[in-house]
Write an enzyme that holds these catalytic residues in place. Structure first.
Site, short mmCIF file in Angstrom:
data_model
loop_
_atom_site.label_atom_id
_atom_site.label_comp_id
_atom_site.label_asym_id
_atom_site.label_seq_id
_atom_site.Cartn_x
_atom_site.Cartn_y
_atom_site.Cartn_z
CG HIS A 130 -1.97 -1.07 1.18
ND1 HIS A 130 -2.78 -1.30 0.10
CD2 HIS A 130 -2.31 -2.00 2.12
CE1 HIS A 130 -3.58 -2.33 0.36
NE2 HIS A 130 -3.29 -2.77 1.58
CG ASP A 167 -2.76 -8.57 0.87
OD1 ASP A 167 -1.96 -8.83 1.77
OD2 ASP A 167 -3.80 -7.92 1.05
CG HIS A 169 -6.56 -5.54 1.78
ND1 HIS A 169 -6.01 -6.40 2.72
CD2 HIS A 169 -7.71 -5.07 2.31
CE1 HIS A 169 -6.80 -6.44 3.79
NE2 HIS A 169 -7.83 -5.64 3.56
CG ASP A 256 -4.75 -10.50 3.55
OD1 ASP A 256 -4.43 -11.26 2.61
OD2 ASP A 256 -4.48 -9.28 3.56
#
Length: 360
Positions: A130, A167, A169, A256
């Protein structure tokens, strides 16, 4: 039996545990020690061809190949002042020390793979996708994936990189850094951005300029399980890797996307992660002489994180099977999910066929 002849390096430092974002925060520093302890229980660390190395901290020069000077200076200043970057991304001297060691771990993996001391490498705790050139957030300070890419470009002359982000995200920082760069093929498998942070990563975000067609997003509906997830990986990642022919595959994620994770709604199992990791390893073997760096850092359910990280490492190391017991019963995949994913794949191939022969 594992692939004994092929050495694998894994980076780990006890001070990784200092990357602890505080009581009540989903990102706690005990994840690293808990994972290593589980690896020991599973006898993973006794494999003769797996070597654990303590990394050195990344230097400012290495960070500045990716991040702006103003941003790097800001993070160091925030660390001195013990002030957060934002509400969910605290900064302190100990967090910064751990961050630099984790980024150093990614660099160490790249060195090993291109020096020939290891066929594949695992950056335990890595994958801070990120963070962009001049911003952080989402628990991330520095983008170790991009720092690894730029180290290999500058120090080893590597010209073609494939990044697979698995991931839950979307890796907005990595995507932004390489959005116009045709030397980096970025493929992200993530939960539908309409349902999860950071709200980006749609199929039509395919890159720009010379990089058009090199940013590939595969948004998956909540509830996507092992078989459908792996179908999507085989339909998109594998043919693109075969056509692009990178010199290295860099993959990042963690646990995740597991069905019991606290922050995501995909439905992978530990066995799904193992099969994914094996598929990534087999693809690297086919397209880039096996050169692979896997970064494993995310995951927010402490009961499943160690076994999922173990499954990912086991696939890279070359184990033929794993024997781990899920602490919860996996859910059934909703019946609409497969058709939705098939539709996403068709849409994506239509958007990319101008660039990629494999989708025509």
């Amino acid at each position: 039996m594992p692939l004994q002849s092929e050495n694998v390096l894994m980076t780990f430092h006890e001070r990784f545990k200092q990357y602890d974002l505080g009581e009540g925060h989903p990102f706690r520093g005990d994840r690293f020690i808990n994972a290593i302890n589980f690896f020991q229980e599973q006898n993973l660390l006794s494999l003769p061809h797996l070597k654990i190395v303590e990394p050195k901290p990344a230097s400012r020069e290495e960070l500045l190949r990716v991040h702006s000077k103003n941003y790097v200076d800001l993070i160091f200043r925030l660390a001195e002042e013990n002030r957060p970057y934002d509400v969910e991304t605290p900064v302190s001297p100990t967090i910064l020390e751990a961050a630099l060691l984790i980024v150093g771990g990614a660099i160490e993996c790249g060195k090993a793979v291109f020096s020939g001391t290891a066929k594949r490498a695992i950056s335990l705790g890595g994958g801070y996708h990120h963070a962009g050139r001049d911003y952080g957030g989402g628990f991330c300070l520095f983008n170790d994936i991009a720092v690894l890419v730029e180290f290999l470009r500058a120090e080893r002359g590597v010209k073609r990189f494939l990044i697979l982000d698995y991931d839950v995200h979307f890796g907005n920082g990595t995507s932004d850094i390489y959005y116009a760069d045709p030397s980096v093929l970025f493929i992200s498998m993530h939960q539908d951005p309409r349902t999860i942070y950071p709200g980006k990563g749609f199929t039509w975000e395919i890159g720009e300029g010379e990089g058009e067609g090199y940013n590939v997003n595969v948004p998956l509906p909540p509830g996507t399980g092992d078989e459908t997830y792996l179908y999507a990986v085989r339909e998109i990642f594998v043919p693109l890797a075969e056509e692009f022919k990178p010199e290295i595959i860099i993959a990042n994620g963690g646990s995740d996307s597991h069905f019991a994770d606290m922050l995501g709604d995909l439905s992978l199992t530990a066995d799904g992660f193992f099969r994914l990791s094996r598929l990534i390893r087999e693809t690297a073997q086919k397209v880039c002489n096996g050169r692979l760096v896997l970064l494993i850092g995310s995951g927010y359910n402490p009961k499943v994180l160690p076994l999922c990280w173990y499954a990912l490492v086991a696939g890279v190391v070359g184990l033929e099977k794993i024997d781990v017991k899920e602490p919860y019963n996996p859910p059934l995949e909703p019946p609409f999910v497969r058709k939705k994913v098939e539709s996403v794949i068709d849409e994506l191939k239509g958007l990319l066929k101008k660039k990629w022969k494999c989708f025509r």
